[in-house]
Design a protein around this motif. Structure first.
Motif, mmCIF file in Angstrom:
data_model
loop_
_atom_site.group_PDB
_atom_site.id
_atom_site.type_symbol
_atom_site.label_atom_id
_atom_site.label_comp_id
_atom_site.label_asym_id
_atom_site.label_seq_id
_atom_site.Cartn_x
_atom_site.Cartn_y
_atom_site.Cartn_z
ATOM 1 N N LEU A 237 46.852 -30.175 -64.216
ATOM 2 C CA LEU A 237 46.494 -29.464 -63.107
ATOM 3 C C LEU A 237 45.163 -29.896 -62.477
ATOM 4 C CD1 LEU A 237 46.700 -25.908 -65.257
ATOM 5 C CD2 LEU A 237 48.604 -27.077 -63.880
ATOM 6 N N PRO A 238 45.293 -29.803 -61.138
ATOM 7 C CA PRO A 238 43.824 -30.173 -60.177
ATOM 8 C C PRO A 238 42.938 -28.872 -60.393
ATOM 9 C CG PRO A 238 45.899 -30.391 -59.193
ATOM 10 C CD PRO A 238 46.471 -29.578 -60.249
ATOM 11 N N VAL A 239 41.657 -29.435 -60.535
ATOM 12 C CA VAL A 239 40.741 -28.453 -60.522
ATOM 13 C C VAL A 239 39.794 -28.367 -59.014
ATOM 14 C CG1 VAL A 239 38.488 -27.528 -61.825
ATOM 15 C CG2 VAL A 239 40.410 -28.742 -62.996
ATOM 16 N N LEU A 240 39.776 -27.419 -58.327
ATOM 17 C CA LEU A 240 39.200 -27.369 -57.106
ATOM 18 C C LEU A 240 37.960 -26.372 -57.245
ATOM 19 C CD1 LEU A 240 39.450 -27.758 -54.133
ATOM 20 C CD2 LEU A 240 41.041 -25.739 -53.791
ATOM 21 N N TRP A 241 36.886 -27.118 -56.717
ATOM 22 C CA TRP A 241 35.714 -26.161 -56.749
ATOM 23 C C TRP A 241 35.237 -26.168 -55.477
ATOM 24 C CZ3 TRP A 241 30.342 -28.210 -57.249
ATOM 25 C CH2 TRP A 241 29.470 -27.268 -57.489
ATOM 26 N N GLY A 242 35.318 -24.818 -54.886
ATOM 27 C CA GLY A 242 35.016 -24.689 -53.600
ATOM 28 C C GLY A 242 36.012 -25.526 -52.502
ATOM 29 N N GLU A 243 35.349 -26.408 -51.665
ATOM 30 C CA GLU A 243 36.237 -27.425 -50.954
ATOM 31 C C GLU A 243 36.253 -28.784 -51.660
ATOM 32 O OE1 GLU A 243 34.072 -27.555 -47.379
ATOM 33 O OE2 GLU A 243 34.515 -25.544 -46.686
ATOM 34 N N ARG A 244 35.950 -28.957 -52.695
ATOM 35 C CA ARG A 244 36.155 -30.453 -53.362
ATOM 36 C C ARG A 244 36.992 -30.241 -54.746
ATOM 37 N NH1 ARG A 244 30.113 -31.951 -55.512
ATOM 38 N NH2 ARG A 244 30.978 -33.532 -56.413
ATOM 39 N N PHE A 245 37.544 -31.340 -55.056
ATOM 40 C CA PHE A 245 38.256 -31.363 -56.195
ATOM 41 C C PHE A 245 37.470 -32.149 -57.208
ATOM 42 C CE2 PHE A 245 41.975 -30.917 -53.560
ATOM 43 C CZ PHE A 245 42.672 -30.229 -54.343
ATOM 44 N N VAL A 246 37.063 -31.403 -58.420
ATOM 45 C CA VAL A 246 35.919 -31.954 -59.501
ATOM 46 C C VAL A 246 36.849 -32.558 -60.569
ATOM 47 C CG1 VAL A 246 34.313 -30.628 -58.493
ATOM 48 C CG2 VAL A 246 35.839 -29.683 -60.184
ATOM 49 N N ALA A 247 38.172 -32.282 -61.179
ATOM 50 C CA ALA A 247 38.598 -32.577 -62.286
ATOM 51 C C ALA A 247 40.200 -32.263 -62.326
ATOM 52 C CB ALA A 247 38.024 -31.792 -63.284
ATOM 53 N N ARG A 248 40.668 -32.851 -63.347
ATOM 54 C CA ARG A 248 42.124 -32.643 -63.514
ATOM 55 C C ARG A 248 42.300 -32.371 -65.180
ATOM 56 N NH1 ARG A 248 44.667 -37.441 -60.326
ATOM 57 N NH2 ARG A 248 42.586 -37.430 -59.581
ATOM 58 N N PHE A 249 43.162 -31.487 -65.628
ATOM 59 C CA PHE A 249 43.530 -31.472 -66.867
ATOM 60 C C PHE A 249 44.798 -31.405 -67.441
ATOM 61 C CE2 PHE A 249 42.533 -26.994 -65.807
ATOM 62 C CZ PHE A 249 43.400 -26.314 -66.744
#
Length: 317
Positions: A237-249
């Motif tokens: 799963l992609p992790v979106l924080w505001g307008e940027r992708f910060v991680a995936r898990f």
């Protein structure tokens, strides 16, 4: 596609009917019409209640199983002659479209050009921002690209779509989406940014080439790759924080336990010291995720970093 716009699916139905016919399954054959008549008599029914239940040796190993009746039902579903009324243990319970759709939604004899026009506009609406150059699988339309471009040009002329140039790359969007972007506050004045865990097939992720260009986030869904060839995991799963992708898990949930198998921060994120506000946003998202899954226990991997680990642990309390 909303039920009220089912009429726009007509080009898909015709395309699938031709495709199935090339594979030896005719949705207008007597055996197919007999299945539709059986559904009409019985009401919503699964494949276990419809047609001949005997196996066809020629179909062994097929994706849809060895029963010819199942192939016929899938063809009838693809061609719009049957619809899913509900599911029983994962199986479709088939019924007639006129008994599933709102009155008038399944209008017949719709011109392909009119229906394709709606499909093109709806596809852009669903993604929000979509490249004309995106793969055909992203557009998923029952027409050649040249016809799609002609229809899109007409939609742009009518004001239903807008063409944008983003750093030399053409995108199509809708006036409503463009207005929302223009009205969005500057990042410095924006409220606290939320963390969102996106599904691999979320519309934002459809055009992975576009995501890479806009967000510098290179995402691959590896569910169909052999395990030895996976870099990130099975269902990441992609992790979106505001307008940027910060991680995936990569994670799994079984019997009330959420196990995060692997967590991968993006290169510009240091797990030892997260950017201000990220840990709090992650805790909120993690709590909502655990609640959605009904998970009461949590197993965390290495590599999260102290702040993120504590955020997950607080969310699980």
């Amino acid at each position: 596609m909303r039920p009220a716009e089912w009429w726009a699916q007509a080009p898909f139905h015709r395309w699938f009917a031709r495709r199935w016919q090339r594979r030896g399954v005719d949705v207008d054959a007597p055996e197919a019409r007999a299945l539709v008549a059986q559904v009409e008599r019985q009401g919503p029914s699964t494949s276990l209640e419809l047609g001949d239940q005997r196996a066809d040796p020629a179909l062994r190993g097929s994706w849809y199983g060895p029963k010819r009746s199942r192939h016929l039902l899938k063809a009838l579903w693809d061609a719009g002659h049957l619809m899913t009324h509900h599911r029983v243990g994962g199986r479709h319970a088939y019924d007639l479209p006129e008994r599933v759709l709102p009155q008038g939604a399944g209008a017949a004899d719709v011109a392909d050009d009119e229906a394709l026009h709606r499909l093109v506009v709806r596809r852009v609406q669903a993604a929000g921002l979509l490249r004309p150059a995106a793969d055909g699988a992203v557009w998923s339309l029952p027409c050649p690209r040249a016809e799609r471009d002609r229809i899109a040009a007409r939609a742009i002329a009518r004001g239903e779509l807008v063409a944008l140039d983003v750093e030399g790359t053409t995108y199509w969007t809708t006036p409503e989406a463009l207005a929302a972007l223009e009205e969005a506050p500057d990042s410095a004045a924006a409220p606290a940014r939320e963390v969102r865990f996106l599904a691999p097939l979320d519309p934002l992720m459809w055009d992975r080439g576009g995501v890479a260009r806009l967000f510098a986030f290179d995402y691959v869904w590896e569910v169909y790759k052999p395990q030895a060839r996976r870099r990130w995991g099975y269902y990441v799963l992609p992790v979106l924080w505001g307008e940027r992708f910060v991680a995936r898990f990569d994670a799994k949930c079984q019997q009330g336990t959420l196990t995060i198998l692997a967590w991968h921060w993006e290169p510009d994120i240091s797990p030892a010291r997260l950017p201000e506000g990220l840990a709090e946003a992650l805790e909120s998202a993690a709590g909502a995720f655990l609640g959605y899954l009904g998970a009461t226990r949590l197993v965390l991997p290495r590599g999260l970093g102290r702040e993120a680990r504590r955020a997950w642990q607080r969310a699980a309390r």
